[in-house]
Design an enzyme around this catalytic site. Structure first.
Site, PDB file in Angstrom:
ATOM      1  N   CYS A  90      -0.690   1.820  -8.475  1.00 17.12           N
ATOM      2  CA  CYS A  90      -0.377   0.819  -9.494  1.00 17.12           C
ATOM      3  C   CYS A  90      -1.567  -0.140  -9.555  1.00 17.12           C
ATOM      4  CB  CYS A  90       0.953   0.110  -9.213  1.00 17.12           C
ATOM      5  SG  CYS A  90       0.967  -0.995  -7.789  1.00 17.12           S
ATOM      6  N   ASN A 150      -1.011  -2.885  -5.836  1.00 20.99           N
ATOM      7  CA  ASN A 150      -0.539  -2.204  -4.628  1.00 20.99           C
ATOM      8  C   ASN A 150       0.378  -3.070  -3.770  1.00 20.99           C
ATOM      9  OD1 ASN A 150      -1.900  -0.706  -1.642  1.00 20.99           O
ATOM     10  ND2 ASN A 150      -0.372   0.183  -2.972  1.00 20.99           N
ATOM     11  N   CYS A 194       3.852  -3.749  -5.344  1.00 23.83           N
ATOM     12  CA  CYS A 194       5.197  -3.525  -5.882  1.00 23.83           C
ATOM     13  C   CYS A 194       5.477  -2.036  -6.095  1.00 23.83           C
ATOM     14  CB  CYS A 194       5.393  -4.272  -7.206  1.00 23.83           C
ATOM     15  SG  CYS A 194       5.364  -6.072  -7.061  1.00 23.83           S
ATOM     16  N   ARG A 195       5.004  -1.516  -7.215  1.00 21.83           N
ATOM     17  CA  ARG A 195       5.357  -0.153  -7.614  1.00 21.83           C
ATOM     18  C   ARG A 195       4.788   0.919  -6.698  1.00 21.83           C
ATOM     19  NH1 ARG A 195       3.149  -0.581 -13.580  1.00 21.83           N
ATOM     20  NH2 ARG A 195       1.685  -1.885 -12.440  1.00 21.83           N
ATOM     21  N   SER A 196       3.513   0.846  -6.397  1.00 23.85           N
ATOM     22  CA  SER A 196       2.924   1.945  -5.620  1.00 23.85           C
ATOM     23  C   SER A 196       3.357   1.982  -4.161  1.00 23.85           C
ATOM     24  CB  SER A 196       1.398   1.982  -5.768  1.00 23.85           C
ATOM     25  OG  SER A 196       0.798   0.791  -5.334  1.00 23.85           O
ATOM     26  N   ASP A 231       6.151  -2.775 -14.455  1.00 24.29           N
ATOM     27  CA  ASP A 231       5.779  -3.674 -13.368  1.00 24.29           C
ATOM     28  C   ASP A 231       6.892  -4.711 -13.175  1.00 24.29           C
ATOM     29  OD1 ASP A 231       4.625  -5.354 -11.508  1.00 24.29           O
ATOM     30  OD2 ASP A 231       2.729  -5.576 -12.587  1.00 24.29           O
TER      31      ASP A 231
END
Length: 164
Positions: A12, A15, A17-19, A123
């Site tokens: 993401c 690095n 939250c999402r990833s 996000d």
């Protein structure tokens, strides 16, 4: 020639939250399915290098008993050779990865959602817990779809070469 064991880098922007959630979930799902693979996560930007994941990411993973232990890092050119697959959370990061991709890259770079519904992972950083829950649900779906396609393909290739 035997196929390389699949490995994945989930990406993401920052690095946190999402990833890291995507990497933790993919690793968890692979382990549950008895698949041995290396999974990591990184960001295309260096905003949060060295930081732990967002507290909401950690809380969501813990809620679903998904182990998460990560420090944010930025994607490197070596990642394009180390991993077999690089999975972008959204189109903007996919474009960033395609620009960063070195000539000697061996990793397949795709949108994580392209293995399922072709959607982006939004996000959740500026929203509430609902966004992190949705991110988690997408990561579970995409992890299963990714493993179905990639591991199934690897098994078929391995059995084909065994018959030579």
């Amino acid at each position: 020639m035997a196929s390389q064991r699949p490995s994945a880098l989930v990406v993401c922007l920052g690095n946190i939250c999402r990833s890291p959630m995507g990497g933790a979930v993919l690793s968890h799902v692979a382990k549950e399915r008895g698949i041995d693979m290396v999974v990591d996560s990184a960001g295309t930007a260096a905003y949060h290098v060295g930081e732990e994941p967002d507290d909401r990411t950690v809380a969501t993973c813990r809620k679903y008993e998904v182990h998460i232990d990560h420090q944010a890092r930025q994607v490197t050119t070596e990642d394009f050779r180390i991993f077999t697959h690089i999975l972008a959370s959204d189109e903007a990061n996919l474009r960033n990865l395609q620009r960063m991709r070195p000539r000697n890259a061996t990793a397949e770079v795709r949108l994580f959602g392209s293995y399922d519904d072709n959607r982006q992972i939004g996000d959740p950083y500026y929203g509430g817990l609902r966004g992190f829950e949705e991110c988690y649900r997408q990561c579970v779906r995409y992890s299963n779809a990714f493993l179905d396609e990639v591991v199934g393909k690897t098994l078929v290739e391995s059995s084909d070469t065994a018959n030579l």
